[in-house]
Design an enzyme around this catalytic site. Structure first.
Site, mmCIF file in Angstrom:
data_model
loop_
_atom_site.group_PDB
_atom_site.id
_atom_site.type_symbol
_atom_site.label_atom_id
_atom_site.label_comp_id
_atom_site.label_asym_id
_atom_site.label_seq_id
_atom_site.Cartn_x
_atom_site.Cartn_y
_atom_site.Cartn_z
ATOM 1 C CG HIS A 122 -2.245 1.339 1.334
ATOM 2 N ND1 HIS A 122 -2.334 1.186 -0.248
ATOM 3 C CD2 HIS A 122 -2.115 1.509 2.832
ATOM 4 C CE1 HIS A 122 -3.572 2.617 0.768
ATOM 5 N NE2 HIS A 122 -2.999 2.769 2.121
ATOM 6 C CD GLU A 241 -36.329 -8.532 3.014
ATOM 7 O OE1 GLU A 241 -36.017 -8.214 1.940
ATOM 8 O OE2 GLU A 241 -36.847 -9.837 3.014
#
Length: 343
Positions: A122, A241
Site C-alpha cells: 500500500h 432485507e
C-alpha cells in the site's frame, strides 16, 4: 496485455497497462533473498506464496510473539527485523501502515544497502512522506486487491488475485522487472496486474474505503435497517432485507456485473431499484463523496489519522464501540449464530 484489451478498446473503454503470467518472469528474483517484515494477513500469504514459487525468503519479526510461533510452524526460521532486513535484497514492509514509519526508521533503514529494493503493499507511507527512503534503493509496490488469506487461497487453487503494481523510485533501472517478478511469485499475474502509481493506488484505496467499501456501504446498510425498524417491521426481518441479502446481490455483481445482476433478480426488483435507487443515492450523496475525496487528495485525512493514531486512537475506539452496540449488530449476531455463520 491480455484481458481482451482489443475488445475493450473497440467498445470505447480506456485500457490500463496489464500484465499476465506469460508476460513476466521470475528471473529477476533468482539469487536474491526476499525479507518479509511482518507475518499478519498479507505477510503470511506473501511469505508462503513467494517461497512456494521457489524464491529464497526470510521472515523478520519481533521475537517471542504469536507471529513468530506461526511462522515457525509454517517452516520458516524467523529472525529479528534488523537481521532479516540486513539479509534481504528485497525488503517487503508488510506490517500495519501506522507502525511502519517507526519500524522502518529503527530497524530497516540502518540495514539497507545500495541496490536493495523496498516493497510496499500500500502506498500510504511513501505517498504522504512518512517514510523517505534513500536515493540508492528501488521503491516498488505490489498491492493485491484482496485480503491476505484470499491471496494464499487463490494461489493454492492455481488461480490468483489481481494486483496493482507501481514503481516510485527506479535506482537500478530494473525496478519494473523486479516488481513484476514479485507479482508473479505471489500468483497475482495469473489474474492480471495493472500498472499504477503510488499516488493513484493510495488515494483511490482510501477514497474507496471511506465512501463505498467500509464507510459508505456500512452506513447505507445501517440506515436501511433503521428505516425498516422505525416503520414498525421486526428487527430480524429488517436485518435479512437490508443487510443479509446485500451479500447475495454483491456476489451477483462480483460475478456478472450490474447488468448481469439485474438479469438475475425479479422484474419488480429491477423496476423498483432502477427508479428509486437514484432518488436515495442522489447527486447530493455524490457531492459528499467528492468532499471526502478532496480531504484524501489534499493530505488532510492522512494528517488527521496520524494524529489520531499518536493519541492512542480514542475516536476510533469510541466509534467501534458504537458499531458494536448498534441494534443491527446485536440482532445480526444472533441471526448469524442461528445460520451457523458465527459461534
Amino acid at each position: 496485455m491480455g484481458l481482451n484489451a482489443g475488445a475493450l478498446r473497440r467498445v470505447g473503454v480506456t485500457v490500463a497497462q496489464i500484465w499476465k503470467d506469460s508476460d513476466v518472469s521470475l528471473e529477476p528474483l533468482k539469487g536474491r533473498k526476499v525479507a518479509i517484515i511482518g507475518y499478519g494477513s498479507q505477510g503470511r500469504a506473501w511469505a508462503l506464496n513467494i517461497r512456494d514459487s521457489g524464491v529464497d525468503v526470510v521472515v523478520g519479526l519481533r521475537p517471542g510473539g504469536k507471529s513468530w510461533e506461526l511462522a515457525t510452524k509454517d517452516g520458516f526460521e524467523p529472525k529479528p527485523i534488523p537481521e532479516a532486513a540486513k539479509e534481504g535484497d528485497v525488503i517487503a514492509m508488510l506490517i500495519p501502515d501506522m507502525a511502519q514509519p517507526e519500524i522502518y526508521e529503527k530497524y530497516v533503514e540502518p540495514n539497507l544497502h545500495e541496490g536493495n529494493a523496498l516493497v510496499f503493499a500500500h502506498g500510504f507511507n511513501i505517498h504522504y512522506g512518512l517514510i523517505k527512503p534513500p536515493k540508492n534503493v528501488d521503491v516498488i509496490m505490489v498491492a493485491p486487491k484482496s485480503p491476505g488469506p484470499k491471496v494464499r487461497e487463490a494461489f493454492l487453487s492455481g488461480r490468483g488475485v489481481p494486483a496493482l503494481v507501481a514503481v516510485h523510485q527506479d535506482y537500478t533501472g530494473k525496478a519494473w522487472d523486479l516488481v513484476l517478478a514479485l507479482a508473479k511469485a505471489l500468483g497475482c499475474t495469473r489474474a492480471g496486474v495493472i500498472k499504477t502509481t503510488f499516488k493513484e493506488e493510495t488515494e483511490s484505496d482510501l477514497i474507496g474505503e471511506q465512501t463505498v467499501l467500509v464507510g459508505g456501504l456500512m452506513e447505507l446498510l445501517k440506515k436501511g435497517f433503521e428505516n425498516l425498524v422505525e416503520l414498525g417491521y421486526q428487527p430480524e426481518v429488517a436485518y435479512f432485507e437490508a443487510i443479509n441479502e446485500a451479500k447475495l446481490i454483491m456476489d451477483l455483481i462480483w460475478q456478472y456485473g450490474f447488468y448481469g445482476m439485474l438479469l438475475r433478480v425479479s422484474d419488480t426488483a429491477k423496476y423498483g431499484g432502477l427508479t428509486v435507487g437514484p432518488k436515495v443515492i442522489d447527486e447530493h450523496v455524490k457531492e459528499n463523496m467528492k468532499k471526502a475525496s478532496e480531504r484524501v487528495i489534499s493530505g488532510e485525512f492522512a494528517k488527521e489519522w496520524v494524529e489520531e493514531y499518536k493519541k492512542g486512537m480514542p475516536t476510533l475506539k469510541e466509534l467501534m464501540e458504537k458499531v458494536k452496540e448498534h441494534q443491527a449488530e446485536k440482532v445480526g449476531k444472533e441471526l448469524r449464530k442461528l445460520m451457523g455463520l458465527e459461534e
